[in-house]
Scaffold this motif. Structure first.
Motif, PDB file in Angstrom:
ATOM      1  N   ILE A   1      38.341  49.422  43.698  1.00 17.68           N
ATOM      2  CA  ILE A   1      37.470  49.168  42.545  1.00 17.68           C
ATOM      3  C   ILE A   1      38.279  48.567  41.396  1.00 17.68           C
ATOM      4  CG2 ILE A   1      36.089  50.304  40.756  1.00 17.68           C
ATOM      5  CD1 ILE A   1      35.003  52.151  42.939  1.00 17.68           C
ATOM      6  N   LEU A   2      39.472  49.044  41.190  1.00 18.41           N
ATOM      7  CA  LEU A   2      40.330  48.489  40.136  1.00 18.41           C
ATOM      8  C   LEU A   2      40.665  47.026  40.412  1.00 18.41           C
ATOM      9  CD1 LEU A   2      42.017  49.083  37.566  1.00 18.41           C
ATOM     10  CD2 LEU A   2      43.904  49.603  39.104  1.00 18.41           C
ATOM     11  N   LEU A   3      41.002  46.706  41.649  1.00 12.92           N
ATOM     12  CA  LEU A   3      41.303  45.317  41.999  1.00 12.92           C
ATOM     13  C   LEU A   3      40.063  44.426  41.886  1.00 12.92           C
ATOM     14  CD1 LEU A   3      43.688  45.862  45.035  1.00 12.92           C
ATOM     15  CD2 LEU A   3      44.292  45.120  42.728  1.00 12.92           C
ATOM     16  N   ASN A   4      38.893  44.974  42.212  1.00 15.95           N
ATOM     17  CA  ASN A   4      37.658  44.209  42.030  1.00 15.95           C
ATOM     18  C   ASN A   4      37.372  43.950  40.560  1.00 15.95           C
ATOM     19  OD1 ASN A   4      36.856  43.831  44.699  1.00 15.95           O
ATOM     20  ND2 ASN A   4      36.029  45.888  44.792  1.00 15.95           N
ATOM     21  N   ALA A   5      37.684  44.915  39.717  1.00 18.77           N
ATOM     22  CA  ALA A   5      37.490  44.721  38.280  1.00 18.77           C
ATOM     23  C   ALA A   5      38.400  43.615  37.747  1.00 18.77           C
ATOM     24  CB  ALA A   5      37.739  46.031  37.530  1.00 18.77           C
ATOM     25  N   VAL A   6      39.613  43.567  38.257  1.00 14.30           N
ATOM     26  CA  VAL A   6      40.529  42.493  37.855  1.00 14.30           C
ATOM     27  C   VAL A   6      39.957  41.137  38.258  1.00 14.30           C
ATOM     28  CG1 VAL A   6      42.807  41.499  38.293  1.00 14.30           C
ATOM     29  CG2 VAL A   6      42.579  43.935  37.867  1.00 14.30           C
ATOM     30  N   ARG A   7      39.457  41.030  39.491  1.00 12.22           N
ATOM     31  CA  ARG A   7      38.883  39.765  39.956  1.00 12.22           C
ATOM     32  C   ARG A   7      37.615  39.427  39.186  1.00 12.22           C
ATOM     33  NH1 ARG A   7      40.610  35.498  40.958  1.00 12.22           N
ATOM     34  NH2 ARG A   7      42.176  36.565  42.175  1.00 12.22           N
ATOM     35  N   LEU A   8      36.853  40.451  38.797  1.00 13.39           N
ATOM     36  CA  LEU A   8      35.627  40.222  38.040  1.00 13.39           C
ATOM     37  C   LEU A   8      35.930  39.604  36.679  1.00 13.39           C
ATOM     38  CD1 LEU A   8      32.513  40.674  37.927  1.00 13.39           C
ATOM     39  CD2 LEU A   8      33.011  42.869  36.868  1.00 13.39           C
ATOM     40  N   PHE A   9      36.978  40.071  36.020  1.00 12.19           N
ATOM     41  CA  PHE A   9      37.301  39.564  34.693  1.00 12.19           C
ATOM     42  C   PHE A   9      38.163  38.309  34.712  1.00 12.19           C
ATOM     43  CE2 PHE A   9      36.480  44.104  33.717  1.00 12.19           C
ATOM     44  CZ  PHE A   9      35.354  43.891  32.948  1.00 12.19           C
ATOM     45  N   LEU A  10      38.971  38.125  35.748  1.00 12.75           N
ATOM     46  CA  LEU A  10      39.883  36.982  35.790  1.00 12.75           C
ATOM     47  C   LEU A  10      39.483  35.915  36.807  1.00 12.75           C
ATOM     48  CD1 LEU A  10      43.311  38.838  35.614  1.00 12.75           C
ATOM     49  CD2 LEU A  10      41.992  37.845  33.740  1.00 12.75           C
ATOM     50  N   GLY A  11      38.336  36.091  37.454  1.00 11.49           N
ATOM     51  CA  GLY A  11      37.919  35.148  38.492  1.00 11.49           C
ATOM     52  C   GLY A  11      37.842  33.727  37.970  1.00 11.49           C
ATOM     53  N   PRO A  12      38.389  32.773  38.712  1.00 12.75           N
ATOM     54  CA  PRO A  12      38.385  31.399  38.210  1.00 12.75           C
ATOM     55  C   PRO A  12      36.988  30.760  38.219  1.00 12.75           C
ATOM     56  CG  PRO A  12      39.394  31.493  40.370  1.00 12.75           C
ATOM     57  CD  PRO A  12      39.115  32.901  39.956  1.00 12.75           C
ATOM     58  N   THR A  13      36.126  31.175  39.152  1.00 12.62           N
ATOM     59  CA  THR A  13      34.794  30.575  39.203  1.00 12.62           C
ATOM     60  C   THR A  13      33.729  31.666  39.119  1.00 12.62           C
ATOM     61  OG1 THR A  13      34.622  30.693  41.608  1.00 12.62           O
ATOM     62  CG2 THR A  13      35.643  28.708  40.687  1.00 12.62           C
ATOM     63  N   ARG A  14      32.504  31.219  38.867  1.00 14.68           N
ATOM     64  CA  ARG A  14      31.399  32.172  38.803  1.00 14.68           C
ATOM     65  C   ARG A  14      31.111  32.785  40.167  1.00 14.68           C
ATOM     66  NH1 ARG A  14      27.477  28.453  35.139  1.00 14.68           N
ATOM     67  NH2 ARG A  14      28.587  28.752  33.179  1.00 14.68           N
ATOM     68  N   GLY A  15      31.320  32.013  41.221  1.00 12.71           N
ATOM     69  CA  GLY A  15      31.129  32.528  42.571  1.00 12.71           C
ATOM     70  C   GLY A  15      32.081  33.677  42.884  1.00 12.71           C
ATOM     71  N   ASP A  16      33.328  33.555  42.432  1.00 12.53           N
ATOM     72  CA  ASP A  16      34.289  34.641  42.618  1.00 12.53           C
ATOM     73  C   ASP A  16      33.840  35.892  41.886  1.00 12.53           C
ATOM     74  OD1 ASP A  16      35.992  33.134  44.177  1.00 12.53           O
ATOM     75  OD2 ASP A  16      37.153  32.422  42.449  1.00 12.53           O
ATOM     76  N   ARG A  17      33.268  35.716  40.716  1.00 10.47           N
ATOM     77  CA  ARG A  17      32.795  36.864  39.943  1.00 10.47           C
ATOM     78  C   ARG A  17      31.604  37.536  40.607  1.00 10.47           C
ATOM     79  NH1 ARG A  17      34.181  33.575  34.804  1.00 10.47           N
ATOM     80  NH2 ARG A  17      36.204  34.477  34.341  1.00 10.47           N
ATOM     81  N   ILE A  18      30.713  36.733  41.197  1.00 10.39           N
ATOM     82  CA  ILE A  18      29.573  37.319  41.916  1.00 10.39           C
ATOM     83  C   ILE A  18      30.058  38.118  43.111  1.00 10.39           C
ATOM     84  CG2 ILE A  18      27.552  36.785  43.328  1.00 10.39           C
ATOM     85  CD1 ILE A  18      27.057  34.379  41.554  1.00 10.39           C
ATOM     86  N   LEU A  19      30.999  37.567  43.870  1.00  7.15           N
ATOM     87  CA  LEU A  19      31.540  38.279  45.026  1.00  7.15           C
ATOM     88  C   LEU A  19      32.280  39.543  44.609  1.00  7.15           C
ATOM     89  CD1 LEU A  19      32.809  35.341  47.221  1.00  7.15           C
ATOM     90  CD2 LEU A  19      30.869  36.843  47.662  1.00  7.15           C
ATOM     91  N   ALA A  20      33.018  39.478  43.506  1.00  9.93           N
ATOM     92  CA  ALA A  20      33.727  40.665  43.022  1.00  9.93           C
ATOM     93  C   ALA A  20      32.745  41.744  42.596  1.00  9.93           C
ATOM     94  CB  ALA A  20      34.636  40.291  41.856  1.00  9.93           C
ATOM     95  N   LEU A  21      31.656  41.347  41.950  1.00 11.20           N
ATOM     96  CA  LEU A  21      30.651  42.319  41.522  1.00 11.20           C
ATOM     97  C   LEU A  21      29.959  42.945  42.726  1.00 11.20           C
ATOM     98  CD1 LEU A  21      29.304  43.515  39.009  1.00 11.20           C
ATOM     99  CD2 LEU A  21      27.602  41.713  39.193  1.00 11.20           C
ATOM    100  N   ASP A  22      29.640  42.139  43.730  1.00 12.52           N
ATOM    101  CA  ASP A  22      29.003  42.666  44.930  1.00 12.52           C
ATOM    102  C   ASP A  22      29.946  43.601  45.684  1.00 12.52           C
ATOM    103  OD1 ASP A  22      26.813  42.805  46.776  1.00 12.52           O
ATOM    104  OD2 ASP A  22      27.979  41.525  48.122  1.00 12.52           O
ATOM    105  N   THR A  23      31.196  43.242  45.784  1.00 16.83           N
ATOM    106  CA  THR A  23      32.172  44.097  46.451  1.00 16.83           C
ATOM    107  C   THR A  23      32.402  45.380  45.665  1.00 16.83           C
ATOM    108  OG1 THR A  23      33.231  42.108  47.284  1.00 16.83           O
ATOM    109  CG2 THR A  23      34.464  44.142  47.475  1.00 16.83           C
ATOM    110  N   MET A  24      32.343  45.292  44.344  1.00 18.88           N
ATOM    111  CA  MET A  24      32.489  46.486  43.522  1.00 18.88           C
ATOM    112  C   MET A  24      31.322  47.447  43.753  1.00 18.88           C
ATOM    113  SD  MET A  24      33.106  46.821  39.436  1.00 18.88           S
ATOM    114  CE  MET A  24      34.601  45.890  39.470  1.00 18.88           C
ATOM    115  N   VAL A  25      30.128  46.909  43.910  1.00 19.30           N
ATOM    116  CA  VAL A  25      28.967  47.752  44.206  1.00 19.30           C
ATOM    117  C   VAL A  25      29.148  48.430  45.563  1.00 19.30           C
ATOM    118  CG1 VAL A  25      26.499  47.710  44.729  1.00 19.30           C
ATOM    119  CG2 VAL A  25      27.357  46.486  42.745  1.00 19.30           C
ATOM    120  N   ILE A  26      29.629  47.694  46.543  1.00 23.74           N
ATOM    121  CA  ILE A  26      29.859  48.281  47.873  1.00 23.74           C
ATOM    122  C   ILE A  26      30.915  49.380  47.799  1.00 23.74           C
ATOM    123  CG2 ILE A  26      30.768  47.786  50.177  1.00 23.74           C
ATOM    124  CD1 ILE A  26      29.435  45.000  49.878  1.00 23.74           C
TER     125      ILE A  26
END
Length: 89
Positions: free
Chosen positions: A17-42
């Motif tokens: 979850i911590l690594l997903n939060a990092v990707r959510l805030f630092l993701g280079p594209t919006r698609g990366d942020r969507i995937l990070a948010l979905d993975t965080m929910v999982i």
């Protein structure tokens, strides 16, 4: 033995979850942020199920199922908003 496995599970899911939060805030594209948010929910669902196993109650499993449904709808709505600019046609 199960107590050690549950403790290790808590640590691993928390790190995920911590690594997903990092990707959510630092993701280079919006698609990366969507995937990070979905993975965080999982991962949050996995954490809720693990808490249910630890507490030995079925209440948490129902909460995990509801969170899975809401997380799926939220991810689809966010992706549709990014693609089309609106959610409802």
């Amino acid at each position: 033995m199960i107590a050690i496995a549950i403790s290790a599970g808590f640590v691993m899911i928390s790190v995920a979850i911590l690594l997903n939060a990092v990707r959510l805030f630092l993701g280079p594209t919006r698609g990366d942020r969507i995937l990070a948010l979905d993975t965080m929910v999982i991962n949050a669902i996995a954490l809720i199920v693990l808490i249910g196993i630890h507490e030995r109650t079925t209440f948490y499993f129902e909460a995990a199922l509801l969170m899975a449904m809401v997380g799926f709808v939220g991810t689809v709505a966010y992706a549709k908003f990014l693609l089309r600019g609106d959610i409802v046609e």
